[in-house]
Design an enzyme around this catalytic site. Structure first.
Site, PDB file in Angstrom:
ATOM      1  N   HIS A 189       0.836  -1.208   0.000  1.00 61.98           N
ATOM      2  CA  HIS A 189       0.000   0.000   0.000  1.00 61.98           C
ATOM      3  C   HIS A 189       0.872   1.260   0.000  1.00 61.98           C
ATOM      4  CE1 HIS A 189      -2.866  -2.814   2.206  1.00 61.98           C
ATOM      5  NE2 HIS A 189      -3.596  -2.402   1.197  1.00 61.98           N
TER       6      HIS A 189
ATOM      7  N   GLN B  78     -18.601  -6.016  -0.637  1.00 62.51           N
ATOM      8  CA  GLN B  78     -17.788  -6.913  -1.465  1.00 62.51           C
ATOM      9  C   GLN B  78     -17.421  -8.214  -0.762  1.00 62.51           C
ATOM     10  OE1 GLN B  78     -14.721  -3.708  -1.760  1.00 62.51           O
ATOM     11  NE2 GLN B  78     -13.243  -5.371  -1.745  1.00 62.51           N
TER      12      GLN B  78
ATOM     13  N   GLY C 142      -3.086  -1.423  -7.051  1.00 56.28           N
ATOM     14  CA  GLY C 142      -2.083  -2.472  -7.174  1.00 56.28           C
ATOM     15  C   GLY C 142      -2.534  -3.511  -8.190  1.00 56.28           C
TER      16      GLY C 142
ATOM     17  N   LEU D 104       2.514  -9.431  -1.187  1.00 61.31           N
ATOM     18  CA  LEU D 104       2.043  -8.852   0.079  1.00 61.31           C
ATOM     19  C   LEU D 104       0.531  -8.683   0.031  1.00 61.31           C
ATOM     20  CD1 LEU D 104       4.682  -6.154   1.120  1.00 61.31           C
ATOM     21  CD2 LEU D 104       4.690  -8.628   1.449  1.00 61.31           C
TER      22      LEU D 104
ATOM     23  N   ARG E  29      -4.233 -10.125   4.085  1.00 64.93           N
ATOM     24  CA  ARG E  29      -4.691 -11.445   4.544  1.00 64.93           C
ATOM     25  C   ARG E  29      -3.521 -12.367   4.925  1.00 64.93           C
ATOM     26  NH1 ARG E  29      -9.275 -10.412   0.739  1.00 64.93           N
ATOM     27  NH2 ARG E  29     -11.115 -10.344   2.071  1.00 64.93           N
TER      28      ARG E  29
HETATM   29  O1  PAF Z   1      -8.445  -3.557  -3.249  1.00 67.52           O
HETATM   30  C1  PAF Z   1      -9.052  -3.165  -2.231  1.00 67.52           C
HETATM   31  O2  PAF Z   1      -8.469  -2.953  -1.170  1.00 67.52           O
HETATM   32  C2  PAF Z   1     -10.551  -2.954  -2.313  1.00 67.52           C
HETATM   33  O3  PAF Z   1     -11.161  -3.858  -3.160  1.00 67.52           O
HETATM   34  C3  PAF Z   1     -10.950  -1.510  -2.689  1.00 67.52           C
HETATM   35  C4  PAF Z   1     -10.465  -1.148  -4.078  1.00 67.52           C
HETATM   36  C5  PAF Z   1     -10.363  -0.536  -1.680  1.00 67.52           C
HETATM   37  C6  PAF Z   1     -12.463  -1.351  -2.678  1.00 67.52           C
HETATM   38  O4  PAF Z   1     -13.007  -1.649  -1.434  1.00 67.52           O
END
Ligand code: PAF
Length: 282
Positions: free
Chosen positions: A33, A57, A148, A185, A188
């Site tokens: 990140h 999601q 990413g 990376l 999880r």
């Molecule tokens: O990749 C992620 O972390 C998520 O799917 C995102 C793009 C932040 C949407 O919730």
């Protein structure tokens, strides 16, 4: 760094920005990140990250409740990277009413692979991404979103979303950040036991081997691929994994490839209770 909780606060914080550069995340930030944030910093006049664990999601049996929430530590990392604004809405800020209007990604792309094993996943992703984009970019002539490429299919879904809704957003894809042994990376990864962590790199090794075999079969690719993929999945199964898919696809639409197509190898597999994904362009 300004921490905005509501869309209004976020828009105020970005009022003077002409070209925000945005990194959406679900938090529990790791080096991958932070690389996205570094890339974003070079792209816009303000750097914005969001942290929001998006219920839409996750399937009911998935890890929405246990997904690591580490806001304070994440905020400190973003400050250290020079991020200007953190958007960290509560669920009631982003979804003040039930989200009955949703963005359904193109089924030709979104129902494959991740979408097959996580039905509704890309509707949840597309809906929240659209909401986040509207929150960050509304009223701006142009902005940049940094994603990413570990989530390869997600990247493609977002690319299509931006293109088809003519959003004023440039999309930048950043290569997967890996641990020393090659494991991609992921937030999880922290679910893995010590033994599982040592084993986890086998997913990327299996993808690499499958990619090598696919390239070696050149003109007979489409005939040989089912066997190659089955063998790669069986190899992981023998090591105690439960693979969902290990597959070679053509890059531009993730459909089955023909000889001469640019290729990507993608995989998802469960190790113990942790589901990992990875991919490799070959
Ligand atoms: O990749 C992620 O972390 C998520 O799917 C995102 C793009 C932040 C949407 O919730």
């Amino acid at each position: 760094m300004i921490i905005a909780q509501t869309v209004q606060e976020l828009r105020q914080a970005l009022a003077s920005s002409q070209r925000p550069a945005f990194v959406p995340t679900m938090g529990n930030l790791h080096e991958g990140h932070l690389q996205l944030v570094r890339r974003a910093r070079a792209q816009g006049d303000r750097t914005v990250a969001s942290i929001f664990v998006n219920r839409l999601q996750f399937l009911p049996h998935e890890d929405f409740n246990s997904y690591p929430r580490t806001l304070e530590a994440d905020a400190a990392k973003l400050v250290a990277e020079g991020c200007d604004v953190l958007f960290a809405p509560r669920e009631s800020d982003l979804y003040p009413e039930p989200q009955t209007v949703k963005v359904h990604a193109d089924p030709a792309l979104a129902d494959l692979l991740e979408g097959e094993f996580r039905p509704g996943f890309f509707t949840g992703v597309s809906t929240v991404v659209m909401k986040l984009f509207m929150s960050v970019f509304a009223g701006k002539a142009q902005g940049v979103a940094v994603f990413g490429k570990k989530d390869y299919q997600q990247f493609m879904v977002v690319q299509q979303l931006i293109r088809q809704f003519v959003l004023p957003v440039e999309l930048l894809g950043v290569e997967t950040c890996r641990a020393e042994d090659g494991l991609a990376l992921s937030s999880r990864n922290r679910y893995l036991s010590e033994t599982e962590r040592a084993e986890a790199v086998q997913l990327s090794l299996a993808l690499r081997m499958l990619g090598r075999d696919a390239l070696a079969s050149a003109n007979a690719l489409s005939q040989q691929l089912p066997d190659l993929e089955a063998r790669a999945m069986e190899g992981l199964r023998q090591r105690g994994w439960q693979p969902d898919y290990l597959t070679v696809r053509r890059r531009h639409d993730l459909q089955l490839p023909q000889a001469g197509d640019a290729l990507v190898v993608l995989g998802a597999a469960r190790l113990g209770s942790t589901r990992l994904i990875d991919n490799l362009e070959i």
